[in-house]
Motif scaffolding. Structure first.
Motif, short mmCIF file in Angstrom:
data_model
loop_
_atom_site.label_atom_id
_atom_site.label_comp_id
_atom_site.label_asym_id
_atom_site.label_seq_id
_atom_site.Cartn_x
_atom_site.Cartn_y
_atom_site.Cartn_z
N ILE A 45 -5.85 1.49 1.72
CA ILE A 45 -5.25 2.60 0.98
C ILE A 45 -5.74 3.94 1.53
N GLY A 46 -7.07 4.05 1.73
CA GLY A 46 -7.63 5.30 2.22
C GLY A 46 -7.12 5.69 3.59
N TRP A 47 -7.02 4.71 4.51
CA TRP A 47 -6.63 5.04 5.87
C TRP A 47 -5.13 5.31 5.99
N ILE A 48 -4.33 4.56 5.28
CA ILE A 48 -2.89 4.83 5.35
C ILE A 48 -2.58 6.18 4.70
N PHE A 49 -3.30 6.49 3.63
CA PHE A 49 -3.19 7.80 2.99
C PHE A 49 -3.54 8.91 4.00
N LEU A 50 -4.66 8.73 4.71
CA LEU A 50 -5.09 9.70 5.71
C LEU A 50 -4.11 9.78 6.88
N THR A 106 0.83 -1.20 0.00
CA THR A 106 0.00 0.00 0.00
C THR A 106 0.87 1.25 0.00
N HIS A 107 1.93 1.22 0.75
CA HIS A 107 2.89 2.33 0.79
C HIS A 107 3.38 2.67 -0.62
N SER A 108 3.77 1.65 -1.37
CA SER A 108 4.30 1.89 -2.71
C SER A 108 3.23 2.41 -3.67
N LEU A 109 1.97 1.96 -3.48
CA LEU A 109 0.88 2.42 -4.34
C LEU A 109 0.58 3.90 -4.10
N ILE A 110 0.58 4.32 -2.83
CA ILE A 110 0.27 5.71 -2.51
C ILE A 110 1.33 6.65 -3.07
N LEU A 111 2.56 6.19 -3.15
CA LEU A 111 3.64 7.02 -3.67
C LEU A 111 3.42 7.39 -5.15
N PHE A 164 4.37 19.83 14.03
CA PHE A 164 5.13 18.60 13.97
C PHE A 164 6.51 18.92 13.41
N PRO A 165 7.49 18.05 13.63
CA PRO A 165 8.82 18.29 13.05
C PRO A 165 8.75 18.51 11.54
N PRO A 166 9.58 19.37 10.99
CA PRO A 166 9.48 19.74 9.56
C PRO A 166 9.65 18.58 8.60
N VAL A 167 10.31 17.50 9.02
CA VAL A 167 10.50 16.37 8.10
C VAL A 167 9.16 15.81 7.64
N PHE A 168 8.12 15.90 8.49
CA PHE A 168 6.80 15.40 8.12
C PHE A 168 6.14 16.25 7.04
N GLY A 169 6.61 17.46 6.86
CA GLY A 169 6.01 18.36 5.89
C GLY A 169 6.54 18.21 4.48
N LYS A 170 7.56 17.40 4.30
CA LYS A 170 8.17 17.24 2.98
C LYS A 170 7.31 16.32 2.09
N ALA A 171 7.21 16.68 0.82
CA ALA A 171 6.41 15.90 -0.13
C ALA A 171 7.23 15.69 -1.41
N ASN A 172 6.90 14.63 -2.15
CA ASN A 172 7.58 14.41 -3.43
C ASN A 172 6.93 15.25 -4.52
N ARG A 173 7.40 15.12 -5.74
CA ARG A 173 6.90 15.98 -6.82
C ARG A 173 5.44 15.72 -7.15
N VAL A 211 2.83 13.75 -2.63
CA VAL A 211 2.67 12.73 -1.60
C VAL A 211 3.61 13.02 -0.43
N PRO A 212 3.10 13.06 0.81
CA PRO A 212 3.96 13.30 1.98
C PRO A 212 4.81 12.08 2.30
N VAL A 213 5.91 11.92 1.58
CA VAL A 213 6.68 10.68 1.58
C VAL A 213 7.28 10.35 2.95
N TRP A 214 7.80 11.36 3.64
CA TRP A 214 8.42 11.08 4.94
C TRP A 214 7.37 10.78 6.00
N ALA A 215 6.27 11.51 5.98
CA ALA A 215 5.18 11.24 6.92
C ALA A 215 4.64 9.83 6.68
N LEU A 216 4.54 9.44 5.41
CA LEU A 216 4.05 8.11 5.07
C LEU A 216 5.00 7.03 5.57
N THR A 217 6.29 7.24 5.37
CA THR A 217 7.29 6.24 5.77
C THR A 217 7.35 6.07 7.29
#
Length: 485
Positions: free
Chosen positions: A321-326, A161-166, A340-349, A352-358
Motif C-alpha cells: 500500500i505504502g509503495w504503490i501510494f508513493l 491495493t489500487h482500489s484501497l488507495i482510492l 510530466f503530462p498534465p493527466v498525471f496531475g489530476k486527482a479525485n475529490r 488521490v492522484p487517480v490517473w497517476a495511480l492507474t
C-alpha cells in the motif's frame, strides 16, 4: 508553498514515520538474508551493512536538511534537480524531468519486487504456488503451475491495493500505520524465538568463497561491493517523507520522520539479518525461499512458522500500500510542477492522484510478467537491482544540491552548520556514486537502466513543448499586467 490537496490529507509525524519505516522495512527484510548470502560471506554481508548504514545516514541528514532549509521545494526529489540550474531554463527542466522519470520507473519496477515477496511468503500456506509442473506452453516456452498462480496472485494484489488507495490519502496512511504495527509485532515474535537458537558456527568462517556469474572467484572487497547494492535496497524509501512533504502538517516533521524512521529500520535490519544467519547454515540460507519463516520453522516447527508467515503477509500488504501510494505520488507532483503530462496531475475529490495511480499500476502489471518467465527468486533479484540503481540518481542529485547550497552560502547567512552540512553532503554524494559504480559492473543491468532513461528521453520533447507554451502564456500575462499597471 504547500500544494492544494484533498480534505484530510495532511500527514503528521507518526504517519510520516510509519510511511518511512513501512516503505523501508518491506520486501528487503523478508528476502535480503538469502540474496546477501548468495553474493557474499558473513564478513562481506556485515561490512556492507555497516557501510550502507553510514551512507544512508548521510542521505537521511541531507533530505532532512533540505526539507528545513528549502521548504518551498516540496513535492519530490526532482525539485532539487531543477534547482541545480537557473530557474525555468532548459537545463533545469531536463534535470527535473530525468530525475522524476527515473524515480517513477524505479517505483514501477520496485513494486514488482514487493509483490513477488508477498507471493513467496503466501506459498507457506499454499505449496502449489512453488510447483514446477508444466501447465501450458507459449512460443515453445513452458509455463509452470507455480509461476502462473504467482502471476495471478500478484496481479490481484496490485489491483486490490489500487482500489484501497482510492478511498483517500488519510485512510491509506492509517492502513499503512496498522500494517507497520503488525510488522513490528511479527519481528518481536521472530526475535524472541530465534535469539535463543543462534548458532555462532553458522556464521563461520566469516570470510567464505563466492563465485560470480562467470564462475570467477570473488574476493572480500568484491563481495562487499556486490552486497552493498543489495543492502541499499533495504533502505530505499528513506526519501518517503520528502516525497510526501507537500502533504506534511509541519516541514520539521519531515526531517524528524526521516531520521527516526532510519534509526528504527537499521535496528530491525541488522538484528533480523544476524538472527537469520545464526539460525540457518549458509547452504540452507542461500536456498531459502522464505528466510524468516524457514529460520523459525527450524527453531520451533511448522505451527509457529505459520503465525510468522501470517504477520509477514500483513506487513507486506502494508508495504505494498505504502509503495504503490508513493509510486503514484511521484509523477503526480511532477505533473503539478510541469515536468510530466498534465493527466498525471489530476486527482479525485479525496485528493488521490487517480490517473497517476492507474497508469503506474498498469505499467507494474507489465513487469509482473517477469514472474512467469522467471522463478520468484530470480524475478525479485533482477527488479530489485534495477530499481535500486535507479533510485541512486535522485539520491546523488539531492546530495549534490546540498553541496551547492553549502558552497554558495544560500540559506547559511550566519554560517552556522555550513561546514558540517558540507561534509555530510560530500559523503552522501561519494556513497551514492560508489554504489552506482558497483551496481553497474554487470552489463545486463547497466544496459537495462540506460534503456529506461532512453525511453524517458523519447517522451521529454512533449513535456518541454507544453512547458514552453505555459511559460510563453505566463510571459504574455505578465506583460499585459505591466501595461495595465
Amino acid at each position: 508553498m504547500k500544494s492544494s490537496i484533498g480534505k484530510g490529507s495532511n500527514l503528521g509525524l507518526w504517519l510520516l514515520t510509519a510511511l518511512v519505516v513501512g516503505n523501508m522495512v518491506g520486501s528487503g527484510i523478508f528476502m535480503l538474508p538469502r540474496s546477501l548470502a548468495q553474493v557474499a560471506g558473513p564478513a562481506g554481508v556485515l561490512s556492507a551493512w555497516l557501510l550502507t548504514g553510514a551512507g544512508v545516514l548521510m542521505l537521511a541528514l541531507v533530505f532532512g536538511n533540505l526539507a528545513i532549509r528549502k521548504p518551498e521545494l516540496s513535492g519530490g526529489v526532482q525539485m532539487y534537480a531543477k534547482s541545480l540550474f537557473r530557474e525555468n531554463s532548459q537545463s533545469s527542466t531536463l534535470a527535473g524531468y530525468i530525475v522524476a522519470w527515473g524515480y517513477w520507473a524505479a517505483n514501477v519496477a520496485g513494486n514488482v519486487a514487493i509483490l513477488t515477496t508477498f507471493v513467496s511468503y503466501l506459498s507457506t500456506f499454499f505449496p502449489i504456488m512453488t510447483s514446477s509442473a508444466n501447465l501450458f506452453t507459449i512460443a515453445n516456452y513452458p509455463v509452470k503451475v507455480g509461476s502462473f498462480i504467482s502471476f495471478l496472485v500478484c496481479s490481484a494484489l496490485l489491483w486490490l491495493t489500487h482500489s484501497l488507495i482510492l478511498r483517500g490519502i488519510e485512510e491509506t496512511g492509517k492502513m499503512n500505520f496498522v500494517a507497520t504495527a503488525a510488522k513490528v509485532i511479527g519481528f518481536l515474535i521472530f526475535i524472541c524465538f530465534t535469539l535463543f537458537a543462534f548458532e555462532k558456527s553458522n556464521m563461520l568462517p566469516l570470510i567464505q568463497p563466492r563465485l560470480d556469474s562467470n564462475g570467477v572467484h570473488v574476493g572480500l572487497l568484491g563481495q562487499i561491493n556486490n552486497a552493498a547494492v543489495t543492502t541499499l535496497w533495504a533502505f530505499v524509501g528513506i526519501e518517503s517523507a520528502i516525497m510526501f512533504s507537500a502533504r506534511a502538517k509541519n516541514q520539521k516533521d519531515v526531517k524528524r520522520a526521516t531520521v527516526l524512521g532510519l534509526i528504527i529500520s537499521v535496528i530491525i535490519y541488522i538484528g533480523i539479518t544476524l538472527l537469520v544467519m545464526g539460525s540457518l547454515n549458509q547452504h540452507e540460507l542461500v536456498n531459502a525461499d522464505k528466510p524468516l519463516v524457514d529460520a523459525l520453522m527450524k527453531v520451533v516447527g511448522p505451527s509457529a512458522s505459520y503465525v510468522m508467515a501470517g504477520f509477514d503477509l500483513v506487513s507486506l500488504a502494508g508495504t505494498t500500500i505504502g509503495w504503490i501510494f508513493l509510486s503514484a505520488e511521484a509523477p503526480h507532483q511532477a505533473a503539478k510542477q510541469g515536468l510530466f503530462p498534465p493527466v498525471f496531475g489530476k486527482a479525485n475529490r479525496k485528493g488521490v492522484p487517480v490517473w497517476a495511480l492507474t497508469i503506474t499500476n498498469s505499467l507494474s502489471q507489465l513487469f509482473i510478467f517477469s514472474v512467469i518467465s522467471n522463478t520468484i527468486n530470480n524475478a525479485f533479484n533482477f527488479v530489485m537491482l534495477v530499481a535500486t540503481l535507479s533510485y541512486l540518481v535522485p539520491y546523488a542529485v539531492s546530495a549534490i544540491y546540498q553541496l551547492k547550497l553549502v558552497i554558495s552560502g544560500e540559506t547559511y547567512e550566519n554560517g552556522k552548520g555550513r561546514v558540517t552540512d558540507g561534509i555530510i553532503a560530500a559523503l552522501g554524494t561519494l556513497y551514492s556514486l560508489w554504489v552506482i559504480k558497483a551496481g553497474t559492473s554487470d552489463m545486463k543491468t547497466f544496459l537495462f537502466g540506460v534503456g529506461m532513461l532512453v525511453v524517458g528521453l523519447i517522451l521529454y520533447p512533449f513535456v518541454r513543448k507544453r512547458r514552453d507554451r505555459v511559460s510563453s502564456q505566463q510571459t504574455h500575462v505578465n506583460g499585459v499586467l505591466r501595461e495595465q499597471g
